[in-house]
Design a protein around this motif. Structure first.
Motif, PDB file in Angstrom:
ATOM      1  N   LYS A 131       0.855  -1.174   0.000  1.00 54.84           N
ATOM      2  CA  LYS A 131       0.000   0.000   0.000  1.00 54.84           C
ATOM      3  C   LYS A 131       0.898   1.234   0.000  1.00 54.84           C
ATOM      4  CE  LYS A 131      -3.777  -2.163   2.634  1.00 54.84           C
ATOM      5  NZ  LYS A 131      -4.614  -2.078   3.847  1.00 54.84           N
ATOM      6  N   LYS A 132       0.281   2.406   0.004  1.00 55.63           N
ATOM      7  CA  LYS A 132       1.047   3.638   0.049  1.00 55.63           C
ATOM      8  C   LYS A 132       1.792   3.717   1.367  1.00 55.63           C
ATOM      9  CE  LYS A 132       0.670   8.641  -0.480  1.00 55.63           C
ATOM     10  NZ  LYS A 132      -0.243   9.795  -0.669  1.00 55.63           N
ATOM     11  N   ILE A 133       3.109   3.761   1.299  1.00 54.17           N
ATOM     12  CA  ILE A 133       3.939   3.748   2.492  1.00 54.17           C
ATOM     13  C   ILE A 133       4.109   5.178   3.011  1.00 54.17           C
ATOM     14  CG2 ILE A 133       6.253   3.213   3.383  1.00 54.17           C
ATOM     15  CD1 ILE A 133       6.414   1.021   1.306  1.00 54.17           C
ATOM     16  N   SER A 134       4.076   5.324   4.319  1.00 53.18           N
ATOM     17  CA  SER A 134       4.272   6.620   4.938  1.00 53.18           C
ATOM     18  C   SER A 134       5.749   7.005   4.879  1.00 53.18           C
ATOM     19  CB  SER A 134       3.799   6.579   6.402  1.00 53.18           C
ATOM     20  OG  SER A 134       4.109   7.786   7.047  1.00 53.18           O
ATOM     21  N   VAL A 135       6.056   7.972   4.030  1.00 54.21           N
ATOM     22  CA  VAL A 135       7.438   8.440   3.919  1.00 54.21           C
ATOM     23  C   VAL A 135       7.866   9.116   5.211  1.00 54.21           C
ATOM     24  CG1 VAL A 135       8.987   9.958   2.634  1.00 54.21           C
ATOM     25  CG2 VAL A 135       7.199   8.699   1.431  1.00 54.21           C
ATOM     26  N   TRP A 136       6.904   9.748   5.889  1.00 53.65           N
ATOM     27  CA  TRP A 136       7.238  10.463   7.116  1.00 53.65           C
ATOM     28  C   TRP A 136       7.728   9.515   8.204  1.00 53.65           C
ATOM     29  CZ3 TRP A 136       8.135  15.272   6.542  1.00 53.65           C
ATOM     30  CH2 TRP A 136       7.416  16.014   5.600  1.00 53.65           C
ATOM     31  N   TYR A 137       7.312   8.258   8.156  1.00 53.83           N
ATOM     32  CA  TYR A 137       7.819   7.305   9.151  1.00 53.83           C
ATOM     33  C   TYR A 137       9.334   7.164   9.040  1.00 53.83           C
ATOM     34  CZ  TYR A 137       9.176   2.806  11.094  1.00 53.83           C
ATOM     35  OH  TYR A 137       9.849   1.821  11.768  1.00 53.83           O
ATOM     36  N   PHE A 138       9.841   7.007   7.830  1.00 58.34           N
ATOM     37  CA  PHE A 138      11.278   6.865   7.628  1.00 58.34           C
ATOM     38  C   PHE A 138      12.007   8.173   7.937  1.00 58.34           C
ATOM     39  CE2 PHE A 138       9.491   3.518   4.957  1.00 58.34           C
ATOM     40  CZ  PHE A 138      10.236   2.436   5.382  1.00 58.34           C
ATOM     41  N   ILE A 139      11.385   9.317   7.578  1.00 63.37           N
ATOM     42  CA  ILE A 139      12.018  10.604   7.870  1.00 63.37           C
ATOM     43  C   ILE A 139      12.132  10.814   9.375  1.00 63.37           C
ATOM     44  CG2 ILE A 139      11.742  13.105   7.695  1.00 63.37           C
ATOM     45  CD1 ILE A 139      10.544  12.703   4.945  1.00 63.37           C
ATOM     46  N   ARG A 140      11.069  10.439  10.116  1.00 62.26           N
ATOM     47  CA  ARG A 140      11.127  10.572  11.577  1.00 62.26           C
ATOM     48  C   ARG A 140      12.215   9.689  12.169  1.00 62.26           C
ATOM     49  NH1 ARG A 140       5.437  10.471  11.170  1.00 62.26           N
ATOM     50  NH2 ARG A 140       5.437   8.258  11.712  1.00 62.26           N
ATOM     51  N   GLU A 141      12.423   8.513  11.576  1.00 64.90           N
ATOM     52  CA  GLU A 141      13.430   7.594  12.104  1.00 64.90           C
ATOM     53  C   GLU A 141      14.858   8.113  11.916  1.00 64.90           C
ATOM     54  OE1 GLU A 141      13.237   4.582  13.735  1.00 64.90           O
ATOM     55  OE2 GLU A 141      11.133   5.074  14.005  1.00 64.90           O
ATOM     56  N   ILE A 142      15.078   8.892  10.868  1.00 62.79           N
ATOM     57  CA  ILE A 142      16.448   9.331  10.577  1.00 62.79           C
ATOM     58  C   ILE A 142      16.593  10.853  10.657  1.00 62.79           C
ATOM     59  CG2 ILE A 142      16.876   7.344   9.086  1.00 62.79           C
ATOM     60  CD1 ILE A 142      16.506   9.177   6.680  1.00 62.79           C
ATOM     61  N   ARG A 143      15.612  11.555  11.239  1.00 62.98           N
ATOM     62  CA  ARG A 143      15.661  13.021  11.222  1.00 62.98           C
ATOM     63  C   ARG A 143      16.879  13.582  11.963  1.00 62.98           C
ATOM     64  NH1 ARG A 143      11.375  11.658  14.585  1.00 62.98           N
ATOM     65  NH2 ARG A 143      11.532  12.373  16.767  1.00 62.98           N
ATOM     66  N   SER A 144      17.250  12.942  13.084  1.00 65.75           N
ATOM     67  CA  SER A 144      18.414  13.444  13.817  1.00 65.75           C
ATOM     68  C   SER A 144      19.692  13.233  13.011  1.00 65.75           C
ATOM     69  CB  SER A 144      18.518  12.749  15.172  1.00 65.75           C
ATOM     70  OG  SER A 144      18.634  11.346  15.017  1.00 65.75           O
ATOM     71  N   GLN A 145      19.792  12.064  12.334  1.00 66.09           N
ATOM     72  CA  GLN A 145      20.975  11.804  11.508  1.00 66.09           C
ATOM     73  C   GLN A 145      21.030  12.757  10.316  1.00 66.09           C
ATOM     74  OE1 GLN A 145      18.982   9.504  12.705  1.00 66.09           O
ATOM     75  NE2 GLN A 145      20.102   7.719  13.449  1.00 66.09           N
ATOM     76  N   ILE A 146      19.855  13.038   9.720  1.00 66.68           N
ATOM     77  CA  ILE A 146      19.809  13.965   8.581  1.00 66.68           C
ATOM     78  C   ILE A 146      20.266  15.356   9.019  1.00 66.68           C
ATOM     79  CG2 ILE A 146      18.255  15.189   7.023  1.00 66.68           C
ATOM     80  CD1 ILE A 146      16.632  12.673   6.726  1.00 66.68           C
ATOM     81  N   LEU A 147      19.773  15.794  10.181  1.00 65.89           N
ATOM     82  CA  LEU A 147      20.142  17.123  10.679  1.00 65.89           C
ATOM     83  C   LEU A 147      21.637  17.197  10.959  1.00 65.89           C
ATOM     84  CD1 LEU A 147      19.316  19.936  11.643  1.00 65.89           C
ATOM     85  CD2 LEU A 147      18.845  18.943  13.903  1.00 65.89           C
ATOM     86  N   PHE A 148      22.173  16.178  11.629  1.00 65.40           N
ATOM     87  CA  PHE A 148      23.589  16.214  11.999  1.00 65.40           C
ATOM     88  C   PHE A 148      24.493  16.170  10.773  1.00 65.40           C
ATOM     89  CE2 PHE A 148      27.614  14.309  13.332  1.00 65.40           C
ATOM     90  CZ  PHE A 148      27.944  15.129  14.402  1.00 65.40           C
ATOM     91  N   ILE A 149      24.221  15.262   9.845  1.00 62.92           N
ATOM     92  CA  ILE A 149      25.072  15.136   8.665  1.00 62.92           C
ATOM     93  C   ILE A 149      24.942  16.377   7.779  1.00 62.92           C
ATOM     94  CG2 ILE A 149      23.436  13.961   7.138  1.00 62.92           C
ATOM     95  CD1 ILE A 149      27.156  13.121   7.509  1.00 62.92           C
ATOM     96  N   SER A 150      23.751  16.999   7.777  1.00 66.69           N
ATOM     97  CA  SER A 150      23.566  18.218   6.982  1.00 66.69           C
ATOM     98  C   SER A 150      24.395  19.357   7.548  1.00 66.69           C
ATOM     99  CB  SER A 150      22.084  18.604   6.945  1.00 66.69           C
ATOM    100  OG  SER A 150      21.308  17.611   6.326  1.00 66.69           O
ATOM    101  N   VAL A 151      24.345  19.517   8.877  1.00 66.94           N
ATOM    102  CA  VAL A 151      25.149  20.576   9.510  1.00 66.94           C
ATOM    103  C   VAL A 151      26.633  20.307   9.314  1.00 66.94           C
ATOM    104  CG1 VAL A 151      25.767  21.615  11.731  1.00 66.94           C
ATOM    105  CG2 VAL A 151      23.370  21.135  11.200  1.00 66.94           C
TER     106      VAL A 151
END
Length: 293
Positions: A5-25
């Motif tokens: 079914k349509k997968i919630s992309v936000w679930y994966f974003i929530r799981e890696i949001r801290s890593q995304i923020l840190f690697i982006s900075v």
């Protein structure tokens, strides 16, 4: 388990949001550092970050493959549990003589409770009301409830064999099926208790951050926005893939990518109750979510 079914992309974003923020900075800081006069003169051949990126890609491919293998093994084991639960119930119905409906019901109910108890114990959840009521009614209290329920299966089979209700061959057949259920339980416990080596994740993280640190020095400084975007995007993609493998490597953690032990236990319950002629068979509700547990 994720459904088709349509997968919630936000679930994966929530799981890696801290890593995304840190690697982006981190990547943005390195990219801006590359603009300083002292660092502008530093230039690396693009082959160096490309070589390191290739090494990270190979390690990520291995990590993802191993994680999926653990998840798939868990699904195979629970597929065997479904089959052996049906087989066990079918043998009990076939072997017990007419007039032993109560004993058939005892075996069937115990097997249903065993599947729910096994899934809940693997996820380290409190037992559901259905399981707890069964345990309280029979005064069962043990550190390993699923194993205790299998012991009850074996004990009842032994008693019926001693009273000549079952032949030696029938006893052997039932014990063989109980043995397969016990093997499946042990495999699940092994997957649950065997931790993926932490050192592997540390090595991957170090390589990803080293890659993010040297990548700007291999890019053309004339395209600042492109340099910053590439410096952020590629490491974030690596982190996202690595995080996905981490989520998938533990198939009994009560997450949307878990092995759907509750759903499979419901399937087993429906099948067994239909096989034993129960009047009130629960209907399996359609799942509106993008995953089932």
């Amino acid at each position: 388990m994720l459904l088709n079914k349509k997968i919630s992309v936000w679930y994966f974003i929530r799981e890696i949001r801290s890593q995304i923020l840190f690697i982006s900075v981190f990547a943005l800081s390195v990219a801006l550092l590359d603009l300083l006069p002292g660092f502008r003169k530093i230039s690396l051949p693009l082959n160096i970050p490309a070589l390191l990126g290739t090494a990270v890609s190979l390690l990520l491919a291995f990590r993802t493959s191993q994680s999926y293998e653990r998840w798939w093994e868990a699904r195979i084991v629970w597929g065997a549990i479904v089959n052996d639960s049906r087989t066990f119930t079918r043998l009990v119905i076939q072997f017990l003589p007419d007039g032993e409906d109560q004993k058939i019901k005892e075996f069937a109910e115990r097997q249903i409770i065993w599947t729910y108890a096994l899934g809940e114990s693997l996820r380290k959840q409190p037992f559901s009301e259905k399981v707890q009521e069964y345990l309280d009614t029979r005064g069962i209290n043990a550190s390993n409830i699923p194993n205790t329920l299998l012991d009850a299966h074996s004990k009842q089979v032994k008693e019926m064999a001693s009273s000549k209700v079952l032949s030696d061959f029938q006893q052997m057949q039932l014990n063989d099926t109980i043995g397969r259920l016990c093997d499946s339980m042990g495999k699940c416990e092994r997957l649950k208790n065997t931790v993926f080596p932490r050192s592997y994740s540390i090595l991957l993280h170090i390589l990803i951050y080293v890659f993010a640190a040297i990548l700007p020095f291999g890019l053309d400084d004339s395209q600042l926005l492109v340099e910053i975007a590439v410096t952020i995007l590629i490491p974030v993609m690596f982190i996202a893939i690595e995080k996905t493998s981490i989520i998938m490597q533990d198939p009994f953690e009560n997450t949307p990518v878990d092995t759907p032990v509750t759903s499979l236990a419901q399937t087993i319950e429906i099948n067994i109750k239909q096989m034993t002629g129960e009047q009130h068979v629960p209907a399996k509700k359609e799942n509106p979510l993008y995953y089932e547990m």
